[in-house]
Design a protein around this motif. Structure first.
Motif, PDB file in Angstrom:
ATOM      1  N   TYR A   1     -14.680 -22.709  22.220  1.00 54.25           N
ATOM      2  CA  TYR A   1     -14.375 -21.346  22.650  1.00 54.25           C
ATOM      3  C   TYR A   1     -15.439 -20.361  22.182  1.00 54.25           C
ATOM      4  O   TYR A   1     -15.955 -20.447  21.070  1.00 54.25           O
ATOM      5  N   GLY A   2     -15.734 -19.411  23.061  1.00 51.63           N
ATOM      6  CA  GLY A   2     -16.613 -18.310  22.721  1.00 51.63           C
ATOM      7  C   GLY A   2     -16.040 -17.015  23.262  1.00 51.63           C
ATOM      8  O   GLY A   2     -15.040 -17.013  23.987  1.00 51.63           O
TER       9      GLY A   2
ATOM     10  N   LEU B   1     -15.949 -12.335  14.439  1.00 53.81           N
ATOM     11  CA  LEU B   1     -15.734 -13.377  15.446  1.00 53.81           C
ATOM     12  C   LEU B   1     -16.176 -14.734  14.922  1.00 53.81           C
ATOM     13  O   LEU B   1     -15.551 -15.759  15.215  1.00 53.81           O
ATOM     14  N   GLU B   2     -17.242 -14.755  14.151  1.00 55.72           N
ATOM     15  CA  GLU B   2     -17.666 -16.007  13.525  1.00 55.72           C
ATOM     16  C   GLU B   2     -16.594 -16.499  12.557  1.00 55.72           C
ATOM     17  O   GLU B   2     -16.236 -17.687  12.556  1.00 55.72           O
TER      18      GLU B   2
ATOM     19  N   GLY C   1     -17.350 -20.146  18.580  1.00 59.86           N
ATOM     20  CA  GLY C   1     -18.639 -20.808  18.442  1.00 59.86           C
ATOM     21  C   GLY C   1     -19.791 -20.087  19.079  1.00 59.86           C
ATOM     22  O   GLY C   1     -20.953 -20.394  18.792  1.00 59.86           O
ATOM     23  N   ALA C   2     -19.501 -19.138  19.965  1.00 56.83           N
ATOM     24  CA  ALA C   2     -20.580 -18.449  20.682  1.00 56.83           C
ATOM     25  C   ALA C   2     -20.158 -17.042  21.055  1.00 56.83           C
ATOM     26  O   ALA C   2     -18.969 -16.765  21.273  1.00 56.83           O
ATOM     27  N   LEU C   3     -21.139 -16.170  21.124  1.00 59.79           N
ATOM     28  CA  LEU C   3     -20.978 -14.816  21.640  1.00 59.79           C
ATOM     29  C   LEU C   3     -21.850 -14.702  22.876  1.00 59.79           C
ATOM     30  O   LEU C   3     -23.043 -15.006  22.829  1.00 59.79           O
TER      31      LEU C   3
ATOM     32  N   THR D   1     -24.866 -12.760  11.311  1.00 58.59           N
ATOM     33  CA  THR D   1     -24.021 -13.944  11.212  1.00 58.59           C
ATOM     34  C   THR D   1     -24.843 -15.110  10.665  1.00 58.59           C
ATOM     35  O   THR D   1     -26.049 -15.008  10.482  1.00 58.59           O
ATOM     36  N   SER D   2     -24.163 -16.235  10.435  1.00 53.83           N
ATOM     37  CA  SER D   2     -24.868 -17.367   9.831  1.00 53.83           C
ATOM     38  C   SER D   2     -24.942 -18.610  10.698  1.00 53.83           C
ATOM     39  O   SER D   2     -25.812 -19.458  10.487  1.00 53.83           O
ATOM     40  N   ARG D   3     -24.034 -18.751  11.672  1.00 57.05           N
ATOM     41  CA  ARG D   3     -24.044 -19.994  12.456  1.00 57.05           C
ATOM     42  C   ARG D   3     -23.789 -19.793  13.947  1.00 57.05           C
ATOM     43  O   ARG D   3     -24.203 -20.610  14.763  1.00 57.05           O
TER      44      ARG D   3
END
Length: 290
Positions: free
Chosen positions: A15-16, A40-41, A46-48, A66-68
């Motif tokens: 999901y993003g 959101l992270e 997992g994605a924006l 963010t970091s990942r």
């Protein structure tokens, strides 16, 4: 499936979040956008996806905050950005934040582009230019609806980002793409269980898209009729393109895309007041999908 595509699939997860609010550039809102991306992270997305014709420049602050999480354009118009510049911007982010940015590309719509013609050929030429600039196919995705663009997503990119589609389209797209490429359809969610109110919110949001033949032709290919498209869209069309209802209903509607062959679903929370960033809606969505 090449290593870059496999890594992208793993990174974006199931999901993003798709949102035009994340693409904004007003300096006053930069801190809020960074804070929203970080949340959101933490919520597990997992994605924006930067709604509209975004760019690496708009993605960079979210990546830095963010970091990942992966940040992608959805979609960058090939009419608005030179391929050489897009490749250079990607390369800069790839050096500083490897694997964190993906370039989503699309051909936009005739009513929005002066001199619009031969969109498929335009995309082919654009991909040729990206290749010449050294950008590998595994780091780009295409906004594909019809068969020819889906084939191009399979052969010249890491996969497809279909917008405004149904699980039936996802099943057809998966069959055409095969198992390797990433398939990440966008899907709209109205977090409202009242049928009249939810459909009114959805219908108001859909109105702009009904002006564009790319979408209406795709609806017809999926079995909808001219009557479904007329007068703001029938309830049948609205209910196919938007999830609304209680948590169980929305969860089931989202899962239908995964069951149809999607690797990832880019979820767009639609609210009546489109000017507001739907952060509470994102929290509720994360909770019901957990």
């Amino acid at each position: 499936m090449n290593d870059a595509t496999a890594a992208l699939k793993e990174s974006v997860g199931r999901y993003g979040i798709w949102s035009p609010h994340l693409r904004a550039e007003d300096p006053e809102g930069r801190g809020e956008r960074a804070e929203a991306a970080a949340e959101l992270e933490q919520l597990g997305f997992g994605a924006l996806w930067l709604g509209g014709s975004g760019s690496a420049r708009q993605a960079a602050p979210l990546i830095e905050a963010t970091s990942r999480i992966v940040v992608g354009t959805s979609i960058q118009s090939v009419w608005e950005h030179e391929a050489s510049a897009a490749a250079a911007s990607f390369a800069e982010l790839e050096v500083s934040h490897p694997g964190r940015f993906v370039l989503g590309l699309g051909v936009s719509h005739g009513p929005r582009v002066e001199g619009y013609s031969r969109p498929y050929s335009k995309m082919v030429d654009y991909l040729d230019e990206l290749d010449k600039a050294g950008m590998r196919p595994g780091h780009r995705l295409l906004a594909a609806l019809g068969p020819k663009m889906l084939d191009l997503s399979r052969d010249r990119a890491a996969g497809a980002l279909p917008y405004l589609v149904t699980p039936e389209h996802t099943a057809q797209a998966r069959e055409r793409l095969g198992e390797g490429p990433l398939l990440a359809p966008e899907f709209k969610v109205v977090l409202d269980a009242d049928p009249a109110r939810a459909r009114a919110t959805a219908r108001a949001y859909l109105a702009m898209y009904l002006q564009f033949p790319n979408y209406t032709n795709n609806f017809l290919r999926l079995g909808f009729t001219d009557a479904d498209i007329a007068d703001g869209g029938s309830d049948r069309l609205i209910d196919a393109l938007f999830a609304w209802g209680d948590d169980d209903t929305i969860r089931t509607r989202v899962t239908a895309f995964l069951d149809a062959g999607a690797d990832h679903v880019a979820l767009q929370v639609v609210e009546a007041d489109t000017a507001l960033t739907p952060r509470e809606g994102w929290r509720r969505l994360a909770s019901l999908l957990a």
